[in-house]
Design an enzyme around this catalytic site. Sequence first.
Site, PDB file in Angstrom:
ATOM      1  N   ASP A  18      33.833  16.883 -65.421  1.00 26.69           N
ATOM      2  CA  ASP A  18      34.505  15.974 -64.507  1.00 26.69           C
ATOM      3  C   ASP A  18      33.821  16.079 -63.146  1.00 26.69           C
ATOM      4  O   ASP A  18      34.288  16.757 -62.235  1.00 26.69           O
ATOM      5  CB  ASP A  18      35.981  16.373 -64.404  1.00 26.69           C
ATOM      6  CG  ASP A  18      36.836  15.307 -63.742  1.00 26.69           C
ATOM      7  OD1 ASP A  18      36.379  14.162 -63.626  1.00 26.69           O
ATOM      8  OD2 ASP A  18      37.976  15.630 -63.345  1.00 26.69           O
ATOM      9  N   GLU A  97      34.576   3.971 -63.363  1.00 24.51           N
ATOM     10  CA  GLU A  97      35.879   3.429 -62.994  1.00 24.51           C
ATOM     11  C   GLU A  97      35.800   2.058 -62.327  1.00 24.51           C
ATOM     12  O   GLU A  97      34.967   1.813 -61.453  1.00 24.51           O
ATOM     13  CB  GLU A  97      36.585   4.422 -62.051  1.00 24.51           C
ATOM     14  CG  GLU A  97      38.040   4.120 -61.840  1.00 24.51           C
ATOM     15  CD  GLU A  97      38.879   5.387 -61.768  1.00 24.51           C
ATOM     16  OE1 GLU A  97      40.062   5.276 -61.435  1.00 24.51           O
ATOM     17  OE2 GLU A  97      38.369   6.472 -62.067  1.00 24.51           O
ATOM     18  N   LYS A 133      36.653   2.865 -67.121  1.00 25.59           N
ATOM     19  CA  LYS A 133      37.833   3.655 -66.745  1.00 25.59           C
ATOM     20  C   LYS A 133      38.803   2.789 -65.945  1.00 25.59           C
ATOM     21  O   LYS A 133      38.424   2.212 -64.921  1.00 25.59           O
ATOM     22  CB  LYS A 133      37.375   4.865 -65.934  1.00 25.59           C
ATOM     23  CG  LYS A 133      38.326   6.031 -65.915  1.00 25.59           C
ATOM     24  CD  LYS A 133      37.633   7.221 -65.247  1.00 25.59           C
ATOM     25  CE  LYS A 133      38.538   8.420 -65.145  1.00 25.59           C
ATOM     26  NZ  LYS A 133      37.890   9.499 -64.356  1.00 25.59           N
ATOM     27  N   THR A 157      43.074   5.995 -67.521  1.00 23.74           N
ATOM     28  CA  THR A 157      43.285   7.167 -66.696  1.00 23.74           C
ATOM     29  C   THR A 157      44.627   7.090 -65.965  1.00 23.74           C
ATOM     30  O   THR A 157      45.374   6.124 -66.113  1.00 23.74           O
ATOM     31  CB  THR A 157      42.112   7.327 -65.701  1.00 23.74           C
ATOM     32  OG1 THR A 157      42.215   8.574 -65.029  1.00 23.74           O
ATOM     33  CG2 THR A 157      42.082   6.190 -64.692  1.00 23.74           C
ATOM     34  N   PHE A 179      46.943  13.400 -67.515  1.00 22.85           N
ATOM     35  CA  PHE A 179      46.698  14.373 -66.454  1.00 22.85           C
ATOM     36  C   PHE A 179      47.616  15.589 -66.614  1.00 22.85           C
ATOM     37  O   PHE A 179      48.801  15.447 -66.885  1.00 22.85           O
ATOM     38  CB  PHE A 179      46.931  13.726 -65.091  1.00 22.85           C
ATOM     39  CG  PHE A 179      45.752  12.913 -64.613  1.00 22.85           C
ATOM     40  CD1 PHE A 179      44.953  12.210 -65.489  1.00 22.85           C
ATOM     41  CD2 PHE A 179      45.452  12.858 -63.262  1.00 22.85           C
ATOM     42  CE1 PHE A 179      43.866  11.460 -65.037  1.00 22.85           C
ATOM     43  CE2 PHE A 179      44.374  12.114 -62.800  1.00 22.85           C
ATOM     44  CZ  PHE A 179      43.584  11.417 -63.680  1.00 22.85           C
TER      45      PHE A 179
END
Length: 326
Positions: A18, A97, A133, A157, A179
């Site tokens: 990440d 993203e 994303k 996400t 998450f």
Amino acid sequence: MTESTLEQIKALTTIVVDSGDLTAIKKFKPLDATTNPSLITAAASQPENLELIESSYAQAVREGYKSDECIERTIDILTVKLGVEILKVIDGRVSTEVDASLSYDTEATIAKAKELLALYSSYGISSDRILIKIASTWQGIQAAKALESEGIHCNLTLLFGLHQARACADANITLISPFVGRILDWYKKADKVDSYPIEKDPGVLSVKKIFEYYKSQDIKTEIMGASFRSTAQVVALAGCDLLTISPNILASLESETTPVISQLNKDVVKAERDVAISKEEFKAQIEKDLMAFQLLQSGIDGFIKAREQLSALLHQSLGNSAEIKG
């Protein structure tokens, strides 16, 4: 010699870095990598990436963009160029993203995703190496559903609850990123506690619940645990399809030798597939779940702020050129 905790986890789970830091990616040699606006901004702040910034801006100018639109186009080009650099050192996929300000606009999200893929294609990168994303709003999930129907793979996400995971499964999404750490942070603040024992960690339990639900209904969408606060959280999710982990936690896992066994059971009792969740039910569920409601919006706001910070950084780095002035 005892294997490191990291090597043991790799035997059970696909590890994803990440980060937008190429040095860290080269060090840990993950299959995949993920980025977000905050990570792109951090990468853009590194002196070694100045050339990428300047070449991205030059391309935006050549394409005829002016003023603030030129900076926005530069951000998209820079994001893709960093993705291309990452793909040179990994064998798998990179998550890129869509602008978080589009999170509640289905059509704009689809259009931006296709713009990003067109940029990747112009650099010789095929779409099967990209995960688009998108935030797990209802509108974002519907955009991803449309993209997936065209063979464009997505990573949903900012996912904090089973209602979001169900909607993603209904949309045949390639991968979701529930998450962990942000859920823990929220409950620690709400319950006014400093910590939870790992077996009661709300973030870990949330991912396990989604994992068991998906496996019981034979849902093919991959689950990638994200947003970790400790090595203990990572170890507690060993056996998840994928785990995306920051370089500092990867380094800690590499230095530890904690014994690791799979913590997730793929051989759950199969159940009949649930009826697809409706827009109304999704809205009711997310409004009922204060944690998911607050964290989804604050996550979107945070990514928007990070993009604004990147815009300011680019203005500063590129100076007061005539093109930016328009």
